[in-house]
Design an enzyme around this catalytic site. Structure first.
Site, PDB file in Angstrom:
ATOM      1  N   HIS A 144     -44.771 -85.790 -46.506  1.00  0.00           N
ATOM      2  CA  HIS A 144     -45.103 -84.262 -47.213  1.00  0.00           C
ATOM      3  C   HIS A 144     -45.741 -83.299 -46.224  1.00  0.00           C
ATOM      4  CE1 HIS A 144     -49.172 -86.060 -48.641  1.00  0.00           C
ATOM      5  NE2 HIS A 144     -48.672 -86.532 -47.541  1.00  0.00           N
ATOM      6  N   HIS A 145     -45.940 -83.751 -45.050  1.00  0.00           N
ATOM      7  CA  HIS A 145     -46.459 -82.583 -44.063  1.00  0.00           C
ATOM      8  C   HIS A 145     -45.459 -81.907 -43.154  1.00  0.00           C
ATOM      9  CE1 HIS A 145     -50.449 -84.264 -45.263  1.00  0.00           C
ATOM     10  NE2 HIS A 145     -50.244 -85.310 -44.555  1.00  0.00           N
ATOM     11  N   ALA A 146     -44.384 -82.646 -43.487  1.00  0.00           N
ATOM     12  CA  ALA A 146     -43.369 -81.761 -42.678  1.00  0.00           C
ATOM     13  C   ALA A 146     -42.419 -80.676 -43.502  1.00  0.00           C
ATOM     14  CB  ALA A 146     -42.018 -82.793 -42.339  1.00  0.00           C
TER      15      ALA A 146
END
Ligand SMILES: [Zn+2]
Length: 311
Positions: A144-146
């Site tokens: 979910h950080h990409a």
């Protein structure tokens, strides 16, 4: 918003398979260098083995996703970002293992990028399975950080965004597009999918995270529709009570066709990444609550990650 149209048809479970996606290639092994990261990069295998040892699944009755293609990567990420991943330095930065910068990029592509590609394809297939079977679970993914332009925090490819784009691509009869709710209950803010769906009225983001820790991306927070915060010292009961109120309210208001649930467990007590005090029993109660609120199996849901934390 640009809508990629390049995703391959999904691999759905056969009549004898459960909609659970995993393959051994999800696990990242880099001659021991991977242990320099606090994250267990082979946790996927541990979860699968635990399920298998409990006689819940076998290698034959689960689905092994294919490798995400170059075309699919190009549909989901900018050329500049994908070009940056030709460099060992960039891969080491995203994977948060600085010594890996000394490893030839061809080896990092095989041992680091390839596992992320398999896991991302698993999230796409699980989303399709959720729409056709009522539920789909991927034992990897949840990166979910990409986002389209950028990767960090051990998240190379934006599998959550890919899954949503892919199911919308195959559901053109939905106009406006399929309503999708992202329920992100990892300890960290999901800045990647927030950047990808900023201003997208067909995507509702519920994000519960601990403020002040990585990534603390203030710009991306503007994309969150339902916000919850983990606070140091709060026990699981406080968190569950708030979730029990906010999740049903968001579901009732937005009425999603699909829920993408990021079931990170770095909220667990003792996890060095979050510093929270949520017990394993609380995490089980959390997951049961999400499924119950989604009306499983009546409402489709997909779980990019289960039983072990993601960042
Ligand atoms: Zn996390």
């Amino acid at each position: 918003m640009h809508a990629p149209r390049a995703f391959a048809p999904p691999q759905l479970p056969t009549a004898t398979q459960v909609p659970l996606y995993y393959r051994p290639e999800y696990n990242i092994r880099l001659w021991g260098l991977e242990r320099l990261h606090p994250f267990d990069s082979c946790k996927y295998e541990a979860v699968f083995c635990a399920l298998r040892d409990a006689s819940l699944v076998t290698a034959d009755n689960t689905v092994q996703p294919a490798l995400l293609s170059e075309e699919e990567l190009q549909a989901a990420h900018s050329d500049a970002y994908l070009r940056s991943l030709e460099s060992s330095i960039s891969i080491a930065r995203v994977a948060e293992v600085p010594p890996a910068a000394c490893v030839p990029s061809c080896l990092l592509k095989r041992n680091v990028l390839q596992p992320f590609r398999y896991a991302a394809r698993g999230s796409i297939d699980a989303a399709h399975a959720a729409l056709s079977r009522g539920v789909g679970i991927n034992l990897g993914g949840g990166f979910h950080h990409a986002s389209r332009e950028f990767g960090h925090g051990f998240c190379v490819y934006n599998d959550i965004s890919m899954a949503i784009w892919a199911v919308r691509e195959t559901a053109p009869e939905h106009e406006p597009p399929l309503r999708v709710m992202i329920v992100d209950l990892d300890a960290h803010q999901g800045d990647g999918h927030e950047r990808d769906f900023m201003g997208d009225h067909a995507t509702h983001i519920l994000d519960c995270y601990r403020p002040g820790i990585f990534p603390d991306a203030r710009d991306a927070m503007r994309a969150i529709h339902t916000s919850m915060h983990f606070r140091v010292g709060d026990d699981g009961h406080t968190f569950l009570a708030e979730l029990r109120t906010k999740l049903p309210a968001a579901l009732a208001t937005f009425r999603p066709h699909l829920v993408v649930y990021n079931a990170g467990t770095d909220i667990l007590i003792g996890d060095p990444l979050s510093g929270l005090t949520i017990t394993a029993e609380n995490v089980v109660a959390r997951d049961e609550l999400v499924f119950e609120c989604c009306g499983y199996p009546r409402v489709q849901s997909v779980q990019p990650t289960t039983a072990s934390g993601v960042c």
